[in-house]
Design a protein around this motif. Structure first.
Motif, PDB file in Angstrom:
ATOM      1  N   ALA A 878       0.857  -1.190   0.000  1.00 42.22           N
ATOM      2  CA  ALA A 878       0.000   0.000   0.000  1.00 42.22           C
ATOM      3  C   ALA A 878       0.890   1.236   0.000  1.00 42.22           C
ATOM      4  O   ALA A 878       1.258   1.749   1.058  1.00 42.22           O
ATOM      5  N   TRP A 879       1.245   1.687  -1.176  1.00 39.18           N
ATOM      6  CA  TRP A 879       2.068   2.881  -1.320  1.00 39.18           C
ATOM      7  C   TRP A 879       1.174   4.114  -1.179  1.00 39.18           C
ATOM      8  O   TRP A 879       0.167   4.256  -1.854  1.00 39.18           O
ATOM      9  N   GLY A 880       1.536   4.991  -0.238  1.00 38.47           N
ATOM     10  CA  GLY A 880       0.734   6.180  -0.003  1.00 38.47           C
ATOM     11  C   GLY A 880      -0.552   5.888   0.741  1.00 38.47           C
ATOM     12  O   GLY A 880      -1.550   6.603   0.595  1.00 38.47           O
ATOM     13  N   GLN A 881      -0.544   4.879   1.598  1.00 38.53           N
ATOM     14  CA  GLN A 881      -1.771   4.468   2.280  1.00 38.53           C
ATOM     15  C   GLN A 881      -2.331   5.550   3.209  1.00 38.53           C
ATOM     16  O   GLN A 881      -3.519   5.518   3.545  1.00 38.53           O
ATOM     17  N   ALA A 882      -1.500   6.499   3.609  1.00 38.39           N
ATOM     18  CA  ALA A 882      -1.990   7.567   4.492  1.00 38.39           C
ATOM     19  C   ALA A 882      -3.124   8.361   3.839  1.00 38.39           C
ATOM     20  O   ALA A 882      -3.945   8.972   4.532  1.00 38.39           O
ATOM     21  N   TYR A 883      -3.186   8.366   2.509  1.00 43.19           N
ATOM     22  CA  TYR A 883      -4.275   9.073   1.827  1.00 43.19           C
ATOM     23  C   TYR A 883      -5.645   8.477   2.156  1.00 43.19           C
ATOM     24  O   TYR A 883      -6.679   9.114   1.950  1.00 43.19           O
ATOM     25  N   LEU A 884      -5.659   7.242   2.662  1.00 41.41           N
ATOM     26  CA  LEU A 884      -6.930   6.582   2.948  1.00 41.41           C
ATOM     27  C   LEU A 884      -7.590   7.088   4.222  1.00 41.41           C
ATOM     28  O   LEU A 884      -8.806   6.918   4.396  1.00 41.41           O
ATOM     29  N   GLN A 885      -6.817   7.664   5.138  1.00 41.07           N
ATOM     30  CA  GLN A 885      -7.366   8.016   6.444  1.00 41.07           C
ATOM     31  C   GLN A 885      -8.597   8.913   6.306  1.00 41.07           C
ATOM     32  O   GLN A 885      -8.606   9.881   5.557  1.00 41.07           O
ATOM     33  N   ASP A 886      -9.634   8.530   7.043  1.00 42.01           N
ATOM     34  CA  ASP A 886     -10.933   9.209   7.079  1.00 42.01           C
ATOM     35  C   ASP A 886     -11.752   9.000   5.808  1.00 42.01           C
ATOM     36  O   ASP A 886     -12.865   9.542   5.693  1.00 42.01           O
ATOM     37  N   GLY A 887     -11.230   8.235   4.863  1.00 43.03           N
ATOM     38  CA  GLY A 887     -12.028   7.921   3.684  1.00 43.03           C
ATOM     39  C   GLY A 887     -13.085   6.861   4.006  1.00 43.03           C
ATOM     40  O   GLY A 887     -12.900   6.011   4.884  1.00 43.03           O
ATOM     41  N   VAL A 888     -14.202   6.919   3.319  1.00 44.12           N
ATOM     42  CA  VAL A 888     -15.310   5.981   3.528  1.00 44.12           C
ATOM     43  C   VAL A 888     -15.182   4.844   2.522  1.00 44.12           C
ATOM     44  O   VAL A 888     -15.092   5.067   1.303  1.00 44.12           O
ATOM     45  N   ALA A 889     -15.163   3.629   3.022  1.00 43.53           N
ATOM     46  CA  ALA A 889     -15.022   2.454   2.163  1.00 43.53           C
ATOM     47  C   ALA A 889     -16.364   1.913   1.699  1.00 43.53           C
ATOM     48  O   ALA A 889     -16.448   1.243   0.667  1.00 43.53           O
ATOM     49  N   ALA A 890     -17.423   2.160   2.466  1.00 44.86           N
ATOM     50  CA  ALA A 890     -18.754   1.650   2.115  1.00 44.86           C
ATOM     51  C   ALA A 890     -19.819   2.554   2.726  1.00 44.86           C
ATOM     52  O   ALA A 890     -19.609   3.132   3.795  1.00 44.86           O
ATOM     53  N   PHE A 891     -20.949   2.655   2.039  1.00 44.33           N
ATOM     54  CA  PHE A 891     -22.045   3.479   2.566  1.00 44.33           C
ATOM     55  C   PHE A 891     -23.371   2.956   2.026  1.00 44.33           C
ATOM     56  O   PHE A 891     -23.430   2.166   1.072  1.00 44.33           O
ATOM     57  N   VAL A 892     -24.449   3.423   2.632  1.00 41.36           N
ATOM     58  CA  VAL A 892     -25.803   3.182   2.142  1.00 41.36           C
ATOM     59  C   VAL A 892     -26.491   4.531   2.003  1.00 41.36           C
ATOM     60  O   VAL A 892     -26.266   5.435   2.819  1.00 41.36           O
ATOM     61  N   ALA A 893     -27.291   4.661   0.953  1.00 41.68           N
ATOM     62  CA  ALA A 893     -27.987   5.933   0.714  1.00 41.68           C
ATOM     63  C   ALA A 893     -29.412   5.649   0.239  1.00 41.68           C
ATOM     64  O   ALA A 893     -29.626   4.775  -0.600  1.00 41.68           O
ATOM     65  N   PRO A 894     -30.395   6.389   0.783  1.00 37.52           N
ATOM     66  CA  PRO A 894     -31.757   6.251   0.262  1.00 37.52           C
ATOM     67  C   PRO A 894     -31.864   6.893  -1.115  1.00 37.52           C
ATOM     68  O   PRO A 894     -31.294   7.948  -1.372  1.00 37.52           O
ATOM     69  N   VAL A 895     -32.600   6.212  -1.997  1.00 36.72           N
ATOM     70  CA  VAL A 895     -32.920   6.778  -3.308  1.00 36.72           C
ATOM     71  C   VAL A 895     -34.410   6.565  -3.504  1.00 36.72           C
ATOM     72  O   VAL A 895     -34.859   5.441  -3.759  1.00 36.72           O
ATOM     73  N   GLY A 896     -35.186   7.610  -3.326  1.00 38.51           N
ATOM     74  CA  GLY A 896     -36.628   7.447  -3.327  1.00 38.51           C
ATOM     75  C   GLY A 896     -37.029   6.533  -2.190  1.00 38.51           C
ATOM     76  O   GLY A 896     -36.632   6.727  -1.040  1.00 38.51           O
ATOM     77  N   SER A 897     -37.803   5.516  -2.490  1.00 40.53           N
ATOM     78  CA  SER A 897     -38.213   4.549  -1.469  1.00 40.53           C
ATOM     79  C   SER A 897     -37.236   3.382  -1.339  1.00 40.53           C
ATOM     80  O   SER A 897     -37.443   2.487  -0.513  1.00 40.53           O
ATOM     81  N   GLY A 898     -36.179   3.391  -2.146  1.00 44.61           N
ATOM     82  CA  GLY A 898     -35.225   2.285  -2.132  1.00 44.61           C
ATOM     83  C   GLY A 898     -33.899   2.652  -1.506  1.00 44.61           C
ATOM     84  O   GLY A 898     -33.726   3.737  -0.940  1.00 44.61           O
ATOM     85  N   LYS A 899     -32.949   1.727  -1.604  1.00 46.18           N
ATOM     86  CA  LYS A 899     -31.632   1.934  -1.007  1.00 46.18           C
ATOM     87  C   LYS A 899     -30.545   1.485  -1.973  1.00 46.18           C
ATOM     88  O   LYS A 899     -30.672   0.454  -2.633  1.00 46.18           O
ATOM     89  N   LEU A 900     -29.476   2.276  -1.997  1.00 51.24           N
ATOM     90  CA  LEU A 900     -28.272   1.904  -2.723  1.00 51.24           C
ATOM     91  C   LEU A 900     -27.175   1.590  -1.721  1.00 51.24           C
ATOM     92  O   LEU A 900     -26.850   2.431  -0.871  1.00 51.24           O
ATOM     93  N   TYR A 901     -26.616   0.401  -1.811  1.00 50.19           N
ATOM     94  CA  TYR A 901     -25.461   0.026  -1.011  1.00 50.19           C
ATOM     95  C   TYR A 901     -24.225   0.086  -1.895  1.00 50.19           C
ATOM     96  O   TYR A 901     -24.216  -0.483  -3.006  1.00 50.19           O
ATOM     97  N   ALA A 902     -23.195   0.751  -1.425  1.00 45.74           N
ATOM     98  CA  ALA A 902     -21.949   0.885  -2.176  1.00 45.74           C
ATOM     99  C   ALA A 902     -20.805   0.332  -1.339  1.00 45.74           C
ATOM    100  O   ALA A 902     -20.492   0.888  -0.271  1.00 45.74           O
ATOM    101  N   PHE A 903     -20.215  -0.757  -1.788  1.00 44.49           N
ATOM    102  CA  PHE A 903     -19.075  -1.383  -1.100  1.00 44.49           C
ATOM    103  C   PHE A 903     -17.856  -1.252  -1.999  1.00 44.49           C
ATOM    104  O   PHE A 903     -17.755  -1.938  -3.033  1.00 44.49           O
ATOM    105  N   GLY A 904     -16.936  -0.384  -1.632  1.00 43.84           N
ATOM    106  CA  GLY A 904     -15.739  -0.194  -2.438  1.00 43.84           C
ATOM    107  C   GLY A 904     -14.844  -1.416  -2.480  1.00 43.84           C
ATOM    108  O   GLY A 904     -14.435  -1.860  -3.560  1.00 43.84           O
ATOM    109  N   PRO A 905     -14.493  -2.036  -1.337  1.00 42.35           N
ATOM    110  CA  PRO A 905     -13.665  -3.241  -1.355  1.00 42.35           C
ATOM    111  C   PRO A 905     -14.381  -4.414  -2.024  1.00 42.35           C
ATOM    112  O   PRO A 905     -15.615  -4.424  -2.152  1.00 42.35           O
ATOM    113  N   GLU A 906     -13.600  -5.419  -2.407  1.00 44.97           N
ATOM    114  CA  GLU A 906     -14.155  -6.616  -3.050  1.00 44.97           C
ATOM    115  C   GLU A 906     -14.623  -7.570  -1.947  1.00 44.97           C
ATOM    116  O   GLU A 906     -13.915  -8.494  -1.547  1.00 44.97           O
ATOM    117  N   ILE A 907     -15.834  -7.372  -1.483  1.00 46.18           N
ATOM    118  CA  ILE A 907     -16.323  -8.063  -0.281  1.00 46.18           C
ATOM    119  C   ILE A 907     -16.611  -9.545  -0.510  1.00 46.18           C
ATOM    120  O   ILE A 907     -16.777 -10.295   0.459  1.00 46.18           O
TER     121      ILE A 907
END
Length: 941
Positions: A878-907
């Motif tokens: 991990a070259w330059g891994q300090a850039y990751l600090q405080d970054g969000v790897a995954a989130f969920v967001a409402p879209v209308g009545s539904g939900k979008l899940y976003a997982f950056g890593p290969e879960i």
């Protein structure tokens, strides 16, 4: 007279019969064409029949069925040797096993066994089915070995036992039928195969050899690591770098630091034999070392996993197709150098040439093995013995981080001498002659007790998801690792462990593989030049399986023992499950256990009610958020009794119903995106869904573009490389898709798979699906969907230009190829139920997000996983891994009545990352709100 005539008749009949059985059918006689003829390929059905003919006709062959494939075909290995050796195969296998495991042998005994034994050489073909040279060279090699009688062949048969193994029967059938479907030979092409050539993994079947999920890899793994343990294995692939004919051994750096050096130099020796043979036969174009991208760092490939078992693992990547092609002009490759001593010139290239090259390479390997059989057998023993000795005493392994620590110790020492001004001190050893550092800095690091390699690892039986830990243990067992299990409670280093715990010691011959599965990989900082761009690893940089599977283990630095039983090699383990307590009111299934999802899916399929407890349960029986509750019934009891035993579940019976909130679980109508040609990440999830009993349907871009998705599905899963970037040239990003055939050139059954996700048509359909209450799960680069939808998230890995614009960080500043990183979680959220507050994730240049605080405060986006450290690297590079600090790897967001899940890593990475499977599984149910009612309970009957 009549008696005498009868004897003559029988003798004549026996003579005729013997003559027939020794008449070896040529490929031309069986297939109707010579192997290597232009525009001709054999199917596996034809090949299987030929294998059986050869075995019936030759006393040099034993045909072995090593198991069924994922599509139900028989997978064969042909053992070829002299007739005398064929009669004694059990003895030669025993010798090979004894020398490879190196247990309780003296050097004298090992030499005696090496003198008695035969070199065991593995040659395979067809693993990647579109690489058609591999399968067909295997056919031709078998024929040559069983039919030829020249001195070299006879010496090979006398001194070698050859394991000729078909690596992918299903794929050969698929690819050959696709190629040969065109009636005009000159129009035949291998392009645009409509589906994966291995049912689930496709090309990733060569990334499954430490996990051994697929049936084919299990079959091969048993022969390589448990049964025969050959001294040499040769894995045929395509294709060589442009302007060459093939790439082969030795390979470029870095090599993995856990290897015995004799394995690396053994590769050098075989590589020399191979290139010398080609050069002597005037066959140019062999490139090696820095002439290609192939290294020996990665574990998980058919060739590379053998390196961690002290086998000399060989790979060649050759050009050639049944349709003639050109060797292109690459001027820089025309200059002879150490990488390519004998360049090939531009020319027309025919399939037969590649077959001839492959046959020469096979004979080079087999002849070397015949001439050096006793040395090869002894050397694998010596490497195994070295491993046992290293694991039996204090040992410090060298790696880049240790070298950095030595240099740091020197740099930070205020009392260090100033080299090399005081030359007089050098004669006393205080400053080495010729420069360098005093040895004391080496001793500071390389003799520090806490930095020793471990003597072993203990996997406690009482961990939260022991069933998954057993899957990890079985992955080790399938790769020939010696595993022990405690028959009673015991203590080590002041810590108590229960009976049933597993122990893996490092004083065993395959110690390199043991370390590689438990310990972090320390990939060097590998750049083209100082300050320049990084050199991409051949595959992953880090993959520590115990981390990816979230296995709890203790790393033991001192020698230890206990009431341990050595498990027989290759004997798979099953966790023991139980139902405890008094289940008069119902049952609790832990959210921490992946196998709980199998039981829940079986319950739901049988119409039995299941609930989750969002707040867990307090009191003396504290359980985690999201635990499953099943009301008591006779039907539930029958299924859970079966599930506990079959899936190793610890199920708790409750005498009283929970008083905390219960949320009813309902199955979803799940869709999984796939594409024409097949997506490997999608294929792995398809396999996982089957293993965990989630019903789902495969859909293609055309299904999405057709709209009305909400009427058909509740949830859609998009793996990496499904959703294009905003404003990107989709044909550049999805090059495989851009080469898909025109509908008129595609068989009707595959036409519905054509197409790709587009911003103009697909994204509006997905937005409508979400707004109508649908759920979308995106993984890896498909989290691009968040940008298409205009969600308040940004790329966290950017820097500002002089003009005030954001641009992605350059690789010289930030570069993380496939590695294991640690993220933080809020395990009280629905998406993360059953998980700890920290987990390891597989990260491969994965997306990382920045979310505005007001977006979080307003509930527009909710972070699920994030980096709270400047050093999240656990294994890899991990070259330059300090850039990751405080970054969000995954989130969920409402879209209308539904939900979008976003997982950056290969879960779900290659079905290896069991520790993050729940990030997908938790989303695959509809979970209601409110408390359980009596009517709810009645419905559960």
């Amino acid at each position: 007279m009549r008696y005498f005539s009868s004897i003559l008749f029988v003798a004549l009949l026996l003579s005729l019969t013997t003559g027939w059985t020794q008449s070896i059918p040529s490929p031309k006689e069986h297939f109707g064409f010579n192997i290597g003829d232009d525009y001709k390929l054999a199917t596996y059905t034809q090949t299987e029949a030929y294998f059986k003919k050869i075995a019936a006709a030759s006393d040099r062959v034993k045909l072995v069925d090593i198991g069924l494939t994922e599509e139900g075909r028989h997978q064969y290995m042909l053992i070829v040797s002299s007739p005398e050796n064929i009669k004694k195969l059990d003895r030669y296998k025993e010798i090979s096993q004894k020398l490879a495991r190196a247990e309780n042998l003296t050097d004298e005994q090992a030499h005696a066994l090496a003198d008695e034994g035969k070199a065991v050489v593995w040659i395979d073909g067809g693993l990647h089915a579109t690489e058609t040279v591999g399968t067909h060279q295997l056919i031709e090699t078998i024929y040559q070995l069983v039919s030829r009688k020249d001195p070299e062949t006879m010496r090979i048969l006398d001194k070698d036992v050859i394991l000729l193994t078909h690596a992918n029967p299903d794929g050969q059938e698929i690819v050959t039928n696709w190629y040969m479907r065109e009636p005009t030979p000159e129009k035949r092409l291998l392009d645009n195969l409509p589906r994966l050539y291995q049912k689930y993994a496709g090309h990733d079947n060569n990334r499954d050899f430490f996990m051994l999920n697929m049936k084919e890899t299990q079959n091969i793994g048993r022969q390589l690591f448990v049964e025969w343990i050959p001294q040499i294995m040769y894995n045929h692939h395509q294709r060589g770098p442009a302007g060459s004919v093939l790439a082969g051994p030795p390979y470029r750096d870095p090599f993995n630091y856990v290897f015995d050096p004799m394995m690396i130099t053994g590769i050098d020796a075989l590589g020399a034999a191979m290139i010398n043979r080609l050069n002597g036969e005037n066959k140019p174009g062999f490139t090696r070392l820095g002439g290609s991208v192939f290294s020996t760092w990665y574990n998980g490939g058919l060739r590379t996993t053998t390196h961690f078992h002290n086998m000399i693992g060989l790979l060649t990547e050759i050009i050639g197709d049944p349709t003639p092609e050109d060797v292109p002009l690459v001027p820089k490759r025309l200059i002879p150098n150490g990488n390519t001593p004998f360049p090939v010139t531009p020319q027309k290239w025919h399939f037969k040439q590649s077959i001839d090259y492959s046959l020469s390479l096979n004979y080079a390997v087999l002849d070397y093995a015949a001439r050096q059989s006793d040395q090869l057998l002894y050397n694998i023993y010596r490497m195994g013995k070295n491993s046992i000795e290293r694991g039996s005493k204090d040992y410090w392994a060298l790696s880049p981080k240790r070298i950095d620590a030595i240099e740091e110790a020197f740099k930070n020492d205020p009392k260090k001498a100033t080299p090399p001004t005081n030359a007089a001190l050098a004669q006393y050893g205080m400053i080495p002659r010729g420069g360098g550092m005093p040895v004391k800095y080496y001793d500071t690091i390389m003799k520090a007790p806490v930095l020793r390699d471990p003597r072993g690892f203990i996997i406690p039986q009482n961990q939260p998801d022991f069933a998954t830990a057993v899957k990890f243990i079985n992955a080790l067992i399938r790769t020939g690792i010696q595993v022990q299990q405690a028959t009673a409670d015991f203590s080590v280093a002041g810590k108590k462990y229960p009976a049933g715990s597993f122990v893996v010691k490092t004083d065993q011959s395959f110690r390199p593989h043991v370390l590689d599965m438990f310990e972090p990989q320390d990939h060097p900082n590998d750049f083209q030049y100082p300050g320049g761009p990084p050199v991409r690893p051949y595959d992953a940089a880090g993959w520590t399986l115990a981390y990816l599977m979230n296995v709890k283990f203790d790393r033991i630095l001192d020698g230890f023992d206990g009431p341990f039983r050595k498990l027989p090699y290759g004997e798979l383990q099953s966790p023991e499950g139980h139902i405890t307590g008094t289940p008069t009111a119902g049952y609790l299934l832990s959210a921490k256990s992946n196998n709980s999802f199998i039981a829940v899916n079986d319950l739901l399929a049988s119409g039995i009610d299941v609930y989750r407890m969002p707040n867990g349960m307090g009191g003396k029986s504290t359980v985690e958020s999201g635990v499953f509750f099943v009301p008591a019934s006779a039907k539930a009891k029958g299924l859970l009794d079966k599930s506990a035993k079959e899936f190793g579940l610890e199920i708790t019976g409750l005498a009283k119903r929970p008083t905390t909130s219960l949320a009813k679980v309902s199955p979803m109508r799940i869709a999984l995106w796939d594409t024409y040609g097949g997506s490997m990440p999608s294929g792995w999830i398809r396999w996982m869904m089957e293993q965990y009993h989630f019903p789902m349907k495969i859909i293609y871009p055309g299904d999405i573009d057709a709209g009305d998705l909400r009427k058909k599905y509740d949830l859609i899963v998009f793996v990496s490389r499904a959703i294009p970037p905003v404003g990107g040239k989709e044909e550049d990003v999805f090059s495989a898709l851009s080469r898909e055939p025109k509908p008129e050139n595609t068989p009707a059954e595959y036409q519905p798979r054509l197409g790709k996700i587009t911003a103009t048509k697909s994204i509006p359909s997905l937005k409508a699906f979400l707004e109508a209450g649908g759920t979308v799960v995106t993984i890896g680069s498909s989290t691009n969907l968040a940008y298409h939808l205009g969600l308040p998230v940004k790329n966290a890995l950017t820097e500002m230009t002089a003009s005030g614009q954001d641009k992605p960080l350059p690789n010289e500043k930030y570069y993380i190829p496939g590695s294991v990183l640690r993220v933080n979680l809020d395990s009280t959220q629905h998406a993360t139920w059953g998980m700890a507050n920290q987990t390891d994730v597989y990260f491969d240049a994965s997306p990382v997000f920045k979310i505005a605080p007001d977006a979080i405060a307003r509930g527009l986006v909710k972070p699920l996983a994030w980096f709270d450290s400047p050093k999240p690297l656990r294994s890899g590079w991990a070259w330059g891994q300090a850039y990751l600090q405080d970054g969000v790897a995954a989130f969920v967001a409402p879209v209308g009545s539904g939900k979008l899940y976003a997982f950056g890593p290969e879960i779900t990475f290659r079905a290896q990352a069991h520790g993050t499977f729940k990030l997908l599984f938790n989303q695959l149910y509809m979970v209601g709100t409110g408390s359980q009612t009596d009517s709810d309970h009645a419905a559960g009957e």
